[in-house]
Design a protein around this motif. Structure first.
Motif, PDB file in Angstrom:
ATOM      1  N   UNK A 171     -83.970  85.567 -15.303  1.00  0.00           N
ATOM      2  CA  UNK A 171     -84.577  86.624 -16.166  1.00  0.00           C
ATOM      3  C   UNK A 171     -84.680  87.986 -15.248  1.00  0.00           C
ATOM      4  N   UNK A 172     -85.094  87.714 -14.094  1.00  0.00           N
ATOM      5  CA  UNK A 172     -85.277  88.780 -13.096  1.00  0.00           C
ATOM      6  C   UNK A 172     -83.905  89.220 -12.745  1.00  0.00           C
ATOM      7  N   UNK A 173     -82.974  88.608 -12.596  1.00  0.00           N
ATOM      8  CA  UNK A 173     -81.457  88.694 -12.134  1.00  0.00           C
ATOM      9  C   UNK A 173     -81.111  89.747 -13.445  1.00  0.00           C
ATOM     10  N   UNK A 200     -76.268  99.814  -4.807  1.00  0.00           N
ATOM     11  CA  UNK A 200     -77.455  98.973  -4.811  1.00  0.00           C
ATOM     12  C   UNK A 200     -77.350  97.451  -4.580  1.00  0.00           C
ATOM     13  N   UNK A 201     -78.189  96.808  -4.020  1.00  0.00           N
ATOM     14  CA  UNK A 201     -78.300  95.440  -3.808  1.00  0.00           C
ATOM     15  C   UNK A 201     -80.005  94.971  -4.194  1.00  0.00           C
ATOM     16  N   UNK A 202     -79.909  94.082  -5.084  1.00  0.00           N
ATOM     17  CA  UNK A 202     -81.124  93.281  -5.191  1.00  0.00           C
ATOM     18  C   UNK A 202     -81.518  92.059  -4.832  1.00  0.00           C
ATOM     19  N   UNK A 203     -82.275  91.952  -4.033  1.00  0.00           N
ATOM     20  CA  UNK A 203     -82.652  90.451  -3.461  1.00  0.00           C
ATOM     21  C   UNK A 203     -83.761  89.957  -4.568  1.00  0.00           C
ATOM     22  N   UNK A 217     -83.237  96.046  -1.983  1.00  0.00           N
ATOM     23  CA  UNK A 217     -84.771  95.817  -2.373  1.00  0.00           C
ATOM     24  C   UNK A 217     -84.868  94.457  -2.661  1.00  0.00           C
ATOM     25  N   UNK A 218     -86.039  94.010  -2.319  1.00  0.00           N
ATOM     26  CA  UNK A 218     -86.507  92.588  -2.596  1.00  0.00           C
ATOM     27  C   UNK A 218     -87.568  92.329  -3.557  1.00  0.00           C
ATOM     28  N   UNK A 219     -87.237  91.686  -4.568  1.00  0.00           N
ATOM     29  CA  UNK A 219     -88.293  91.461  -5.719  1.00  0.00           C
ATOM     30  C   UNK A 219     -88.420  90.283  -5.558  1.00  0.00           C
ATOM     31  N   UNK A 220     -89.875  89.768  -5.381  1.00  0.00           N
ATOM     32  CA  UNK A 220     -90.351  88.418  -5.329  1.00  0.00           C
ATOM     33  C   UNK A 220     -90.469  87.947  -6.847  1.00  0.00           C
ATOM     34  N   UNK A 221     -90.101  86.446  -6.995  1.00  0.00           N
ATOM     35  CA  UNK A 221     -90.265  85.915  -8.226  1.00  0.00           C
ATOM     36  C   UNK A 221     -91.684  85.878  -8.879  1.00  0.00           C
ATOM     37  N   UNK A 222     -92.607  85.714  -8.203  1.00  0.00           N
ATOM     38  CA  UNK A 222     -93.865  85.188  -8.455  1.00  0.00           C
ATOM     39  C   UNK A 222     -94.891  86.431  -8.583  1.00  0.00           C
ATOM     40  N   UNK A 238     -95.384  95.639 -12.325  1.00  0.00           N
ATOM     41  CA  UNK A 238     -95.272  96.709 -11.868  1.00  0.00           C
ATOM     42  C   UNK A 238     -94.043  96.958 -10.647  1.00  0.00           C
ATOM     43  N   UNK A 239     -94.090  95.858  -9.794  1.00  0.00           N
ATOM     44  CA  UNK A 239     -92.824  95.751  -8.799  1.00  0.00           C
ATOM     45  C   UNK A 239     -91.390  95.921  -9.492  1.00  0.00           C
ATOM     46  N   UNK A 240     -91.479  94.984 -10.810  1.00  0.00           N
ATOM     47  CA  UNK A 240     -90.100  94.986 -11.274  1.00  0.00           C
ATOM     48  C   UNK A 240     -89.704  96.497 -11.932  1.00  0.00           C
ATOM     49  N   UNK A 241     -90.748  97.088 -12.580  1.00  0.00           N
ATOM     50  CA  UNK A 241     -90.633  98.652 -12.969  1.00  0.00           C
ATOM     51  C   UNK A 241     -90.322  99.590 -11.792  1.00  0.00           C
TER      52      UNK A 241
END
Length: 173
Positions: free
Chosen positions: A124-126, A101-104, A63-68, A82-85
Motif C-alpha cells: 500500500x505504501x509503495x 525521486x527515490x522513496x525508501x 526520502x524514507x517513509x517508515x511503515x508504522x 501526515x508523513x505520507x502526505x
C-alpha cells in the motif's frame, strides 16, 4: 557521504539521519553535491530543505517513509498519515523541478515499536509513493528484523505487481 550501488546505478547519496538542514547548511555541502556530476540524492527526513537540494544541483532526492505510526512518531514526530502526505508533496515538488525521486519504505519487515510489518502495508505504501511520482522504490529492512522467507514473499509480491526494475533493497543483518 556514502557510495552506494542501488538499482544498478552508482550514485552518491548525501544524507543526514538527524536533520538534512544541518547537512545542507554545512559549508561546502553544496559543492559536494555539485561536484559529483552523477546522480546525487539528498536524503529528506523531517521537512529537509528541498529548495537547497535543487539549488545545489541534486539530480535525485530520496526520502524514507517508515511503515508504522510508532516509527514515524519516534523518528520524525509525525503520524504515518501526515508523513505520507508530506512525502507525496515533496515528490510532486521534486518532479515539478525536474528532479528524480527515490522513496525508501523503511521498517518494511519489522518495527521496533510495533513488530512485524505485513506485506500488505508495504504494498500500500509503495503504491502511494508510486502514485505520487516516485521513480524508484527501495525496500528497507531498517532494523535487521527481516528473515529470508518474509523478504522473498515481500519482493515476489512487489515484483509481480510492478516488475523488478524500479526496486532496490536496503538490508541489515
Amino acid at each position: 557521504m556514502k557510495l552506494g550501488c542501488i538499482f544498478g546505478d552508482f550514485f552518491f547519496e548525501i544524507e543526514s539521519t538527524f536533520h538534512g538542514a544541518r547537512l545542507l547548511g554545512c559549508p561546502g555541502a553544496d559543492l559536494g553535491v555539485a561536484r559529483t556530476g552523477g546522480e546525487v540524492g539528498v536524503g529528506l527526513a523531517f521537512f529537509n530543505p528541498l529548495d537547497r537540494a535543487v539549488e545545489a544541483g541534486a539530480k535525485v532526492v530520496s526520502m524514507a517513509l517508515a511503515t508504522t505510526e510508532g516509527m514515524n512518531q519516534a523518528n520524525i514526530r509525525m503520524s504515518l498519515e501526515t508523513a505520507t502526505s508530506v512525502f507525496c508533496k515533496l515528490i510532486g515538488r521534486a518532479k515539478a523541478d525536474g528532479i528524480g525521486t527515490r522513496a525508501y519504505i523503511a521498517t518494511a519487515m519489522g518495527c521496533p515499536y510495533e513488530g512485524e510489518v505485513t506485506v500488505g502495508t508495504v504494498v500500500a505504501l509503495t503504491e502511494t509513493m508510486l502514485d505520487a511520482g516516485a521513480e524508484r522504490i527501495s525496500i528497507a529492512d531498517s532494523i535487521g528484523s527481516g528473515h529470508p522467507e518474509h523478504c522473498q514473499r515481500l519482493f515476489a509480491t512487489l515484483i509481480e505487481k510492478w516488475g523488478a526494475d524500479i526496486f532496490g533493497a536496503h538490508l541489515h543483518d
